[in-house]
Design a protein around this motif. Structure first.
Motif, PDB file in Angstrom:
ATOM      1  N   LEU A   1       0.807  -1.216   0.000  1.00  0.00           N
ATOM      2  CA  LEU A   1       0.000   0.000   0.000  1.00  0.00           C
ATOM      3  C   LEU A   1       0.842   1.268   0.000  1.00  0.00           C
ATOM      4  N   LEU A   2       2.031   1.210   0.561  1.00  0.00           N
ATOM      5  CA  LEU A   2       2.886   2.390   0.637  1.00  0.00           C
ATOM      6  C   LEU A   2       3.714   2.629  -0.622  1.00  0.00           C
ATOM      7  N   GLN A   3       3.769   1.659  -1.503  1.00  0.00           N
ATOM      8  CA  GLN A   3       4.670   1.761  -2.648  1.00  0.00           C
ATOM      9  C   GLN A   3       4.408   2.987  -3.526  1.00  0.00           C
ATOM     10  N   PRO A   4       3.142   3.330  -3.811  1.00  0.00           N
ATOM     11  CA  PRO A   4       2.915   4.517  -4.642  1.00  0.00           C
ATOM     12  C   PRO A   4       3.480   5.801  -4.035  1.00  0.00           C
ATOM     13  N   VAL A   5       3.418   5.921  -2.717  1.00  0.00           N
ATOM     14  CA  VAL A   5       3.957   7.109  -2.064  1.00  0.00           C
ATOM     15  C   VAL A   5       5.477   7.067  -2.037  1.00  0.00           C
ATOM     16  N   LEU A   6       6.031   5.917  -1.682  1.00  0.00           N
ATOM     17  CA  LEU A   6       7.484   5.799  -1.580  1.00  0.00           C
ATOM     18  C   LEU A   6       8.168   5.964  -2.937  1.00  0.00           C
ATOM     19  N   SER A   7       7.474   5.605  -4.000  1.00  0.00           N
ATOM     20  CA  SER A   7       8.047   5.730  -5.338  1.00  0.00           C
ATOM     21  C   SER A   7       7.804   7.103  -5.955  1.00  0.00           C
ATOM     22  N   GLY A   8       7.020   7.925  -5.257  1.00  0.00           N
ATOM     23  CA  GLY A   8       6.734   9.259  -5.769  1.00  0.00           C
ATOM     24  C   GLY A   8       5.574   9.322  -6.735  1.00  0.00           C
ATOM     25  N   ARG A   9       4.882   8.191  -6.956  1.00  0.00           N
ATOM     26  CA  ARG A   9       3.757   8.180  -7.888  1.00  0.00           C
ATOM     27  C   ARG A   9       2.497   8.790  -7.297  1.00  0.00           C
ATOM     28  N   SER A  10       2.451   8.858  -5.955  1.00  0.00           N
ATOM     29  CA  SER A  10       1.289   9.433  -5.281  1.00  0.00           C
ATOM     30  C   SER A  10       1.775  10.291  -4.120  1.00  0.00           C
ATOM     31  N   PRO A  11       1.111  11.424  -3.863  1.00  0.00           N
ATOM     32  CA  PRO A  11       1.569  12.297  -2.786  1.00  0.00           C
ATOM     33  C   PRO A  11       1.202  11.805  -1.385  1.00  0.00           C
ATOM     34  N   ALA A  12       0.203  10.938  -1.290  1.00  0.00           N
ATOM     35  CA  ALA A  12      -0.263  10.519   0.034  1.00  0.00           C
ATOM     36  C   ALA A  12      -1.115   9.262  -0.088  1.00  0.00           C
ATOM     37  N   PHE A  13      -1.357   8.636   1.060  1.00  0.00           N
ATOM     38  CA  PHE A  13      -2.286   7.510   1.142  1.00  0.00           C
ATOM     39  C   PHE A  13      -3.286   7.874   2.230  1.00  0.00           C
ATOM     40  N   SER A  14      -4.533   8.108   1.832  1.00  0.00           N
ATOM     41  CA  SER A  14      -5.547   8.631   2.740  1.00  0.00           C
ATOM     42  C   SER A  14      -6.450   7.544   3.302  1.00  0.00           C
TER      43      SER A  14
ATOM     44  N   GLU B   1       2.270  12.242   8.235  1.00  0.00           N
ATOM     45  CA  GLU B   1       0.848  12.570   8.155  1.00  0.00           C
ATOM     46  C   GLU B   1       0.258  12.169   6.805  1.00  0.00           C
ATOM     47  N   ASP B   2       1.105  12.068   5.790  1.00  0.00           N
ATOM     48  CA  ASP B   2       0.616  11.707   4.465  1.00  0.00           C
ATOM     49  C   ASP B   2       0.355  10.214   4.310  1.00  0.00           C
ATOM     50  N   VAL B   3       0.839   9.402   5.255  1.00  0.00           N
ATOM     51  CA  VAL B   3       0.653   7.950   5.164  1.00  0.00           C
ATOM     52  C   VAL B   3       0.092   7.358   6.458  1.00  0.00           C
ATOM     53  N   ARG B   4      -0.364   8.207   7.344  1.00  0.00           N
ATOM     54  CA  ARG B   4      -0.834   7.744   8.655  1.00  0.00           C
ATOM     55  C   ARG B   4      -1.936   6.701   8.537  1.00  0.00           C
ATOM     56  N   ALA B   5      -2.811   6.841   7.551  1.00  0.00           N
ATOM     57  CA  ALA B   5      -3.963   5.930   7.426  1.00  0.00           C
ATOM     58  C   ALA B   5      -3.556   4.477   7.279  1.00  0.00           C
TER      59      ALA B   5
END
Length: 267
Positions: free
Chosen positions: A108-121, A214-218
């Motif tokens: 679930l965190l891969q899109p954020v860690l790779s820069g493809r997504s700014p956050a996981f809500s 805060e961008d991945v807390r969910a």
């Protein structure tokens, strides 16, 4: 309305008995029959898991487990084998739900860690739950069939942290038993009470990758809106958890009747 509470075992933070929850027809869920927890592993434990302590074997055995259901992906269970059945020689059953597994290609965190997504809500987490319900109906049906076949003998369901995949399986069980939507959501939220502020464990690691916690807390919490999304999907597409299992999972009516017969008691 009753809620599930934590059962204290050495090193285990999210073990609880779903027994005691009230149903809408005035009955309640039987105690000491279905437990939910994080993975208890014999090696390679991470922050999500609990690590088996050999000297505490009697404490683990006190649950009297006869069946353990592991919902982790194959790579997760291979890297860190489940030890929940170790103290009691309980039957061990893998029903893998691989999507979103930590460290996998669908982490679930891969899109954020790779820069493809700014956050996981929280809404993203809800969408993940809906995706699992859509893709893995047969597996959820197998969970229900396994519980029905246990004939009321103690059974435990776990994934990695006992938060997401386990929560969906338990939500379906509670829906079949007639626990209210609010009761199901509150049981889901209890994981956040039992395991608060998990993200602090990763704050430094995220900072090194220029990710704000805060961008991945969910990913690490149990936001109410996520479980609401899953339950709304079931209701809108199928009408009820029972109909989801009958139509999408192919579960028989006899199986659903059996699970109610073994898990419901009069108050």
């Amino acid at each position: 309305m009753s809620v599930t509470s934590r059962i204290d075992l050495p090193g285990v933070r999210n073990l609880r008995d779903i027994g005691g929850l009230s149903t809408t027809d005035g009955r309640s869920v039987a105690s000491r029959r279905v437990y939910r927890a994080e993975a208890l592993v014999s090696s390679n434990a991470n922050e999500s898991n609990a690590l088996w302590v050999e000297t505490e074997s009697k404490a683990y055995a006190s649950l009297g487990l006869t069946t353990v259901i592991d919902l982790r992906a194959d790579e997760e269970s291979t890297r860190a084998p489940s030890a929940w059945n170790r103290a009691t020689n309980a039957r061990y059953i893998q029903i893998p739900l691989p999507e979103g597994a930590p460290g996998s290609s669908t982490d679930l965190l891969q899109p954020v860690l790779s820069g493809r997504s700014p956050a996981f809500s929280a809404e993203d987490l809800g969408a993940y739950y809906v995706m699992l319900l859509q893709r893995r109906a047969k597996q959820f049906g197998t969970v229900i069939e396994t519980i029905a076949g246990s004939e009321g003998k103690p059974l435990l369901i776990h994934c990695s942290a006992g938060k997401d995949r386990t929560a969906l399986a338990i939500a379906l069980v509670l829906g079949v038993l007639g626990v209210s939507r609010e009761g199901t959501i509150r049981d889901y939220e209890q994981t956040g009470v039992n395991r608060p502020n998990r993200i602090e464990h990763y704050r430094a690691a995220f900072a090194k990758q220029n990710v704000r916690v805060e961008d991945v807390r969910a990913v690490f919490e149990t936001p109410r809106v996520a479980m609401e999304s899953a339950l709304k999907h079931i209701d809108s597409e199928y009408g009820s958890a029972e109909d989801y299992l009958l139509r999408a999972a192919g579960t028989s009516q006899a199986t659903l009747d059996a699970i109610r017969g073994t898990l419901l008691v009069e108050r």
